[in-house]
Design an enzyme around this catalytic site. Structure first.
Site, PDB file in Angstrom:
ATOM      1  CB  VAL A   1      -0.930  -0.001   1.232  1.00  0.00           C
ATOM      2  CG1 VAL A   1      -1.899  -1.167   1.180  1.00  0.00           C
ATOM      3  CG2 VAL A   1      -0.145   0.010   2.544  1.00  0.00           C
TER       4      VAL A   1
ATOM      5  CG  HIS B   1      -3.593  -6.100   0.132  1.00  0.00           C
ATOM      6  ND1 HIS B   1      -2.550  -6.809   0.675  1.00  0.00           N
ATOM      7  CD2 HIS B   1      -4.446  -7.033  -0.352  1.00  0.00           C
ATOM      8  CE1 HIS B   1      -2.772  -8.117   0.532  1.00  0.00           C
ATOM      9  NE2 HIS B   1      -3.904  -8.274  -0.091  1.00  0.00           N
TER      10      HIS B   1
ATOM     11  CB  CYS C   1     -16.671   8.111   3.306  1.00  0.00           C
ATOM     12  SG  CYS C   1     -18.082   8.098   4.421  1.00  0.00           S
TER      13      CYS C   1
ATOM     14  CB  CYS D   1     -17.230  11.766   5.196  1.00  0.00           C
ATOM     15  SG  CYS D   1     -18.163  11.941   3.683  1.00  0.00           S
TER      16      CYS D   1
ATOM     17  CB  SER E   1       5.184 -14.196   4.152  1.00  0.00           C
ATOM     18  OG  SER E   1       3.925 -13.543   4.212  1.00  0.00           O
TER      19      SER E   1
HETATM   20  N1  APR Z   1      13.788  -8.733  -0.571  1.00  0.00           N
HETATM   21  C1  APR Z   1      12.867  -9.711  -0.838  1.00  0.00           C
HETATM   22  N2  APR Z   1      12.100 -10.288   0.124  1.00  0.00           N
HETATM   23  C2  APR Z   1      12.301  -9.881   1.392  1.00  0.00           C
HETATM   24  C3  APR Z   1      13.247  -8.890   1.754  1.00  0.00           C
HETATM   25  C4  APR Z   1      14.017  -8.316   0.700  1.00  0.00           C
HETATM   26  N3  APR Z   1      14.918  -7.367   0.925  1.00  0.00           N
HETATM   27  N4  APR Z   1      13.193  -8.704   3.119  1.00  0.00           N
HETATM   28  C5  APR Z   1      12.233  -9.562   3.579  1.00  0.00           C
HETATM   29  N5  APR Z   1      11.705 -10.270   2.555  1.00  0.00           N
HETATM   30  C6  APR Z   1      10.638 -11.272   2.583  1.00  0.00           C
HETATM   31  C7  APR Z   1      10.475 -12.025   3.896  1.00  0.00           C
HETATM   32  O1  APR Z   1      11.285 -13.191   3.918  1.00  0.00           O
HETATM   33  C8  APR Z   1       8.990 -12.387   3.878  1.00  0.00           C
HETATM   34  O2  APR Z   1       8.793 -13.647   3.244  1.00  0.00           O
HETATM   35  O3  APR Z   1       9.429 -10.567   2.405  1.00  0.00           O
HETATM   36  C9  APR Z   1       8.359 -11.290   3.005  1.00  0.00           C
HETATM   37  C10 APR Z   1       7.485 -10.297   3.757  1.00  0.00           C
HETATM   38  O4  APR Z   1       6.366 -10.995   4.215  1.00  0.00           O
HETATM   39  P1  APR Z   1       5.186 -10.232   4.990  1.00  0.00           P
HETATM   40  O5  APR Z   1       5.770  -9.330   5.987  1.00  0.00           O
HETATM   41  O6  APR Z   1       4.235 -11.281   5.437  1.00  0.00           O
HETATM   42  O7  APR Z   1       4.537  -9.316   3.860  1.00  0.00           O
HETATM   43  P2  APR Z   1       3.484  -9.693   2.714  1.00  0.00           P
HETATM   44  O8  APR Z   1       3.695 -11.072   2.197  1.00  0.00           O
HETATM   45  O9  APR Z   1       3.496  -8.592   1.742  1.00  0.00           O
HETATM   46  O10 APR Z   1       2.099  -9.653   3.557  1.00  0.00           O
HETATM   47  C11 APR Z   1       0.901  -9.860   2.878  1.00  0.00           C
HETATM   48  O11 APR Z   1      -0.378  -9.322   4.828  1.00  0.00           O
HETATM   49  O12 APR Z   1      -0.342  -8.032   6.689  1.00  0.00           O
HETATM   50  C12 APR Z   1      -0.978  -8.201   5.481  1.00  0.00           C
HETATM   51  O13 APR Z   1      -2.067  -6.676   4.062  1.00  0.00           O
HETATM   52  C13 APR Z   1      -0.821  -6.999   4.574  1.00  0.00           C
HETATM   53  O14 APR Z   1      -0.198  -6.918   2.238  1.00  0.00           O
HETATM   54  C14 APR Z   1       0.093  -7.515   3.461  1.00  0.00           C
HETATM   55  C15 APR Z   1      -0.191  -8.997   3.450  1.00  0.00           C
END
Ligand code: APR
Length: 226
Positions: free
Chosen positions: A85, A101, A109, A131, A173
């Protein structure tokens, strides 16, 4: 291409689930990123998003973001779908990014679900602001837990993975649906699946290739190799 918080990690934007550094290591998602949490304590949630907005506003796109801009110039039919986001893809120069997302820079609103822009806030000093049309609180334009994704964005993402030859899953992740299912959908349609992540994820066993490293290093390398 599907990206997650990991691609913005090297820009100083915390991920969600990385141990200690991830937002969810410090804050409980249920207390901050749900409509129920907002109704229970609008000020707490609003202030948290003001803090996150400052973080993303100060952040700059990194070589990983710029590499995807470059990649888009080199391949036909390039689609960039993000769970982020933070708006960093667009700031790097990516066009037509599918934001699954939402976007933290936008206001919506709470009752009407419609965007609230300049001149559309009630001038009553309320925090969160209200709003001007209906008086309801304004909330950040992001998708909270338990909420469905913007229909058009999801339809476009599913159409793209249904017809692509190659899908890169970058910095996610692969835990949060429906986004986490998109690379597997592409694979089921015959696409080659490549994961870019320094850590293994539930998607890793399904990937044809795993580029294990930070996106800001791996993606420019990939572009150079083309
Ligand atoms: N380059 C590539 N990957 C990386 C790096 C990097 N420099 N640093 C960390 N990571 C990886 C981590 O190993 C992990 O697998 O990025 C991933 C981040 O995972 P999350 O924090 O779970 O983020 P994300 O997968 O985008 O989450 C999905 O969950 O919380 C909600 O809405 C939120 O959009 C988000 C969604």
């Amino acid at each position: 291409m599907l990206t997650g918080a990991g691609i913005s990690a090297e820009s100083g934007v915390p991920t969600f689930r990385d141990a200690q550094t991830g937002l969810w290591a410090k804050y409980r998602a249920e207390e901050l990123a749900t409509p129920e949490a907002f109704l229970e304590n609008p000020r707490l949630v609003w202030d948290w998003y003001v803090w996150r907005r400052q973080l993303t506003a100060q952040a700059r796109p990194n070589p990983g973001h710029f590499a995807l801009v470059e990649l888009a110039k080199r391949v036909t039919d390039f689609t960039l779908v993000t769970q982020n986001v933070d708006g960093l893809h667009a700031r790097a120069g990516s066009r037509d990014v599918i934001e699954l997302h939402g976007n933290i820079e936008l206001d919506v609103c709470f009752d009407e679900g419609t965007p609230v822009g300049a001149g559309e806030y009630r001038d009553d000093g309320s925090v969160p602001p209200r709003c001007a049309r209906c008086g309801a609180y304004v909330r950040p334009g992001v998708v909270w837990f338990g909420e469905s994704l913007p229909r058009r964005a999801l339809d476009r993402a599913e159409a793209a993975v249904g017809s692509c030859e190659l899908v890169l899953s970058i910095g996610t992740s692969s835990l949060v649906q429906p986004a986490a299912g998109l690379p597997l959908l592409a694979k089921r349609h015959g696409a080659l699946l490549v994961e870019v992540n320094p850590n293994p994820t539930p998607l890793t066993p399904h990937a044809d290739y795993v580029l294990s490293g930070p996106a800001g290093e791996v993606l420019p390398e990939l572009v150079r190799a083309l």
